[in-house]
Design a protein around this motif. Sequence first.
Motif, PDB file in Angstrom:
ATOM      1  N   MET A  69       0.872  -1.171  -0.129  1.00 33.45           N
ATOM      2  CA  MET A  69       0.034   0.056   0.005  1.00 33.45           C
ATOM      3  C   MET A  69       0.767   1.126  -0.141  1.00 33.45           C
ATOM      4  O   MET A  69       0.553   2.320  -0.501  1.00 33.45           O
ATOM      5  CB  MET A  69      -0.904   0.068   1.234  1.00 33.45           C
ATOM      6  N   TYR A  70       1.961   1.348   0.575  1.00 32.51           N
ATOM      7  CA  TYR A  70       3.016   2.371   0.832  1.00 32.51           C
ATOM      8  C   TYR A  70       3.291   2.868  -0.508  1.00 32.51           C
ATOM      9  O   TYR A  70       3.376   4.197  -0.799  1.00 32.51           O
ATOM     10  CB  TYR A  70       4.181   2.060   1.488  1.00 32.51           C
ATOM     11  N   LYS A  71       3.782   1.879  -1.461  1.00 31.16           N
ATOM     12  CA  LYS A  71       4.132   2.228  -2.926  1.00 31.16           C
ATOM     13  C   LYS A  71       2.924   2.702  -3.574  1.00 31.16           C
ATOM     14  O   LYS A  71       3.376   3.854  -4.321  1.00 31.16           O
ATOM     15  CB  LYS A  71       4.878   1.009  -3.450  1.00 31.16           C
ATOM     16  N   ASP A  72       1.824   2.178  -3.509  1.00 26.06           N
ATOM     17  CA  ASP A  72       0.767   2.646  -4.329  1.00 26.06           C
ATOM     18  C   ASP A  72       0.309   4.381  -3.719  1.00 26.06           C
ATOM     19  O   ASP A  72       0.014   5.127  -4.557  1.00 26.06           O
ATOM     20  CB  ASP A  72      -0.463   1.764  -4.107  1.00 26.06           C
ATOM     21  N   SER A  73       0.522   4.436  -2.424  1.00 28.40           N
ATOM     22  CA  SER A  73       0.342   5.875  -1.710  1.00 28.40           C
ATOM     23  C   SER A  73       1.351   6.664  -2.345  1.00 28.40           C
ATOM     24  O   SER A  73       0.767   7.973  -2.635  1.00 28.40           O
ATOM     25  CB  SER A  73       0.316   5.600  -0.433  1.00 28.40           C
ATOM     26  N   ILE A  74       2.425   6.547  -2.499  1.00 32.78           N
ATOM     27  CA  ILE A  74       3.502   7.241  -2.845  1.00 32.78           C
ATOM     28  C   ILE A  74       3.404   7.750  -4.360  1.00 32.78           C
ATOM     29  O   ILE A  74       3.477   8.949  -4.938  1.00 32.78           O
ATOM     30  CB  ILE A  74       5.012   6.746  -2.909  1.00 32.78           C
ATOM     31  N   GLN A  75       2.859   6.764  -5.238  1.00 33.99           N
ATOM     32  CA  GLN A  75       2.489   7.040  -6.630  1.00 33.99           C
ATOM     33  C   GLN A  75       1.465   7.673  -6.754  1.00 33.99           C
ATOM     34  O   GLN A  75       1.512   8.739  -7.649  1.00 33.99           O
ATOM     35  CB  GLN A  75       2.196   5.529  -7.390  1.00 33.99           C
ATOM     36  N   ALA A  76       0.210   7.572  -6.125  1.00 32.20           N
ATOM     37  CA  ALA A  76      -0.709   8.352  -6.172  1.00 32.20           C
ATOM     38  C   ALA A  76      -0.470   9.769  -5.733  1.00 32.20           C
ATOM     39  O   ALA A  76      -1.012  10.969  -6.579  1.00 32.20           O
ATOM     40  CB  ALA A  76      -1.807   8.063  -5.190  1.00 32.20           C
ATOM     41  N   ARG A  77       0.090  10.126  -4.822  1.00 32.84           N
ATOM     42  CA  ARG A  77       0.820  11.524  -4.559  1.00 32.84           C
ATOM     43  C   ARG A  77       1.325  12.192  -5.605  1.00 32.84           C
ATOM     44  O   ARG A  77       1.238  13.365  -5.678  1.00 32.84           O
ATOM     45  CB  ARG A  77       1.645  11.596  -2.895  1.00 32.84           C
ATOM     46  N   ARG A  78       2.398  11.468  -6.203  1.00 36.21           N
ATOM     47  CA  ARG A  78       3.199  12.107  -7.168  1.00 36.21           C
ATOM     48  C   ARG A  78       2.375  12.399  -8.222  1.00 36.21           C
ATOM     49  O   ARG A  78       2.302  13.584  -8.991  1.00 36.21           O
ATOM     50  CB  ARG A  78       4.168  11.068  -7.548  1.00 36.21           C
ATOM     51  N   GLU A  79       1.242  11.561  -8.833  1.00 32.20           N
ATOM     52  CA  GLU A  79       0.590  11.881  -9.887  1.00 32.20           C
ATOM     53  C   GLU A  79      -0.620  12.981  -9.565  1.00 32.20           C
ATOM     54  O   GLU A  79      -0.657  13.759 -10.504  1.00 32.20           O
ATOM     55  CB  GLU A  79      -0.474  10.612 -10.234  1.00 32.20           C
ATOM     56  N   ILE A  80      -0.918  13.137  -8.428  1.00 27.96           N
ATOM     57  CA  ILE A  80      -2.164  14.248  -7.869  1.00 27.96           C
ATOM     58  C   ILE A  80      -1.179  15.462  -7.933  1.00 27.96           C
ATOM     59  O   ILE A  80      -1.660  16.606  -8.497  1.00 27.96           O
ATOM     60  CB  ILE A  80      -2.300  14.004  -6.494  1.00 27.96           C
ATOM     61  N   ALA A  81       0.187  15.475  -7.405  1.00 27.42           N
ATOM     62  CA  ALA A  81       1.028  16.657  -7.347  1.00 27.42           C
ATOM     63  C   ALA A  81       1.184  17.022  -8.928  1.00 27.42           C
ATOM     64  O   ALA A  81       1.332  18.400  -9.224  1.00 27.42           O
ATOM     65  CB  ALA A  81       2.148  16.287  -6.752  1.00 27.42           C
ATOM     66  N   ARG A  82       1.345  16.077  -9.834  1.00 27.57           N
ATOM     67  CA  ARG A  82       1.679  16.463 -11.570  1.00 27.57           C
ATOM     68  C   ARG A  82       0.433  17.053 -11.999  1.00 27.57           C
ATOM     69  O   ARG A  82       0.692  18.111 -12.723  1.00 27.57           O
ATOM     70  CB  ARG A  82       2.132  15.374 -11.929  1.00 27.57           C
ATOM     71  N   ASN A  83      -0.624  16.657 -11.535  1.00 25.54           N
ATOM     72  CA  ASN A  83      -1.717  17.231 -12.154  1.00 25.54           C
ATOM     73  C   ASN A  83      -1.957  18.789 -11.535  1.00 25.54           C
ATOM     74  O   ASN A  83      -2.281  19.446 -12.129  1.00 25.54           O
ATOM     75  CB  ASN A  83      -3.023  16.579 -11.758  1.00 25.54           C
ATOM     76  N   PHE A  84      -1.779  18.906 -10.415  1.00 22.96           N
ATOM     77  CA  PHE A  84      -2.008  20.219  -9.641  1.00 22.96           C
ATOM     78  C   PHE A  84      -0.846  21.222 -10.390  1.00 22.96           C
ATOM     79  O   PHE A  84      -1.105  22.297 -10.858  1.00 22.96           O
ATOM     80  CB  PHE A  84      -1.325  20.392  -8.493  1.00 22.96           C
ATOM     81  N   THR A  85       0.525  20.523 -10.864  1.00 23.78           N
ATOM     82  CA  THR A  85       1.400  21.275 -11.379  1.00 23.78           C
ATOM     83  C   THR A  85       0.978  21.863 -13.061  1.00 23.78           C
ATOM     84  O   THR A  85       1.221  22.963 -13.256  1.00 23.78           O
ATOM     85  CB  THR A  85       2.722  20.562 -11.456  1.00 23.78           C
ATOM     86  N   ALA A  86       0.532  21.032 -13.779  1.00 19.18           N
ATOM     87  CA  ALA A  86      -0.084  21.132 -14.878  1.00 19.18           C
ATOM     88  C   ALA A  86      -0.930  22.266 -14.724  1.00 19.18           C
ATOM     89  O   ALA A  86      -1.462  23.014 -15.904  1.00 19.18           O
ATOM     90  CB  ALA A  86      -0.677  19.689 -15.460  1.00 19.18           C
ATOM     91  N   LEU A  87      -1.871  22.333 -13.774  1.00 18.13           N
ATOM     92  CA  LEU A  87      -2.978  23.387 -13.572  1.00 18.13           C
ATOM     93  C   LEU A  87      -2.496  24.732 -13.162  1.00 18.13           C
ATOM     94  O   LEU A  87      -3.476  25.526 -12.855  1.00 18.13           O
ATOM     95  CB  LEU A  87      -4.121  22.742 -12.678  1.00 18.13           C
TER      96      LEU A  87
END
Length: 306
Positions: free
Chosen positions: A1-19
Amino acid sequence: MYKDSIQARREIARNFTALNYRVDPLHWQTLCMGVNRDLQAKKMRPNVPVPSRRKVIPFLKMMHQETGSMLKAILAFGFDGPWTSSGGSFRLAREIGFDIAHYAKNIHHKNGKVTFLEIGAAWAGFRAEECAGHQATISGLSGEFREQLGESVFLHFTNLTPWHASLPKGVTEHPYVTAAGLGALENRGVQAGEVDIIYSQAAAYFEQDYTAFLRSAARLLKEDGVLIFNHDPVLASAMDEVAWEHGLRLVRRKQMGGMNGAIARYHRLRSSPVSQMVFPGVKRAEDEEVVCESLVMSALRRNVEV
């Protein structure tokens, strides 16, 4: 679960950066907790009544039954934070007298097309048994429009993490998208001004930046499009002001109490300025007529005085 959590945070942060969206630390912490709740919910059957951790024995029994491991049950009690079972339905919409399936059918009959967006709908899941529940969930809605999916009916849903490896044609999952970050959908095939219904049960409740959420939702909605979600009742007045500024008028609000808070239903304003000048808080059509008449009479009096 830890790896999936890190991945999700990175992708959410990437979306925020794009916006070009900057999230404050407290808001980010809340989102991280939401990601963990998402991942936890995948381990359990839908709609499991998870006891409060204050009831130690019932909690441990339930978690042991669901996870198949007493060690996991103990870890859930001591370290995982509040657990949430997956589920999801259109119950909140029905609570305020709005039948999503019926409304979608009417829109489809009238316009020949309907687009629906649910925030956090992945929790409902797309399972064969869910489709038997008719219009209770987005899964049931897809079954109702099975023949039109991908042609004239388009169902979209967001979530903080990906849930499905495959989905029916015309149904699209948008992982790593938050309520405040709905603008990211415009780069994923959801056009501004094209959505008929936006719905959220619980997901938008935890969104701290409701200004960004309402602005993004208003941009995606068609004229007269519907937005239904639940929120903290304390924010009602502030939300109404922000919604009005972005072209959304309150049609109804119902106080539910508990974690459901208040349920709000907003409609996207039409282009006609006079007919849609309705103040936040107006709930009935007859009230709208009174308000509009009052505005017109006030304008006439000002002209006479001049």
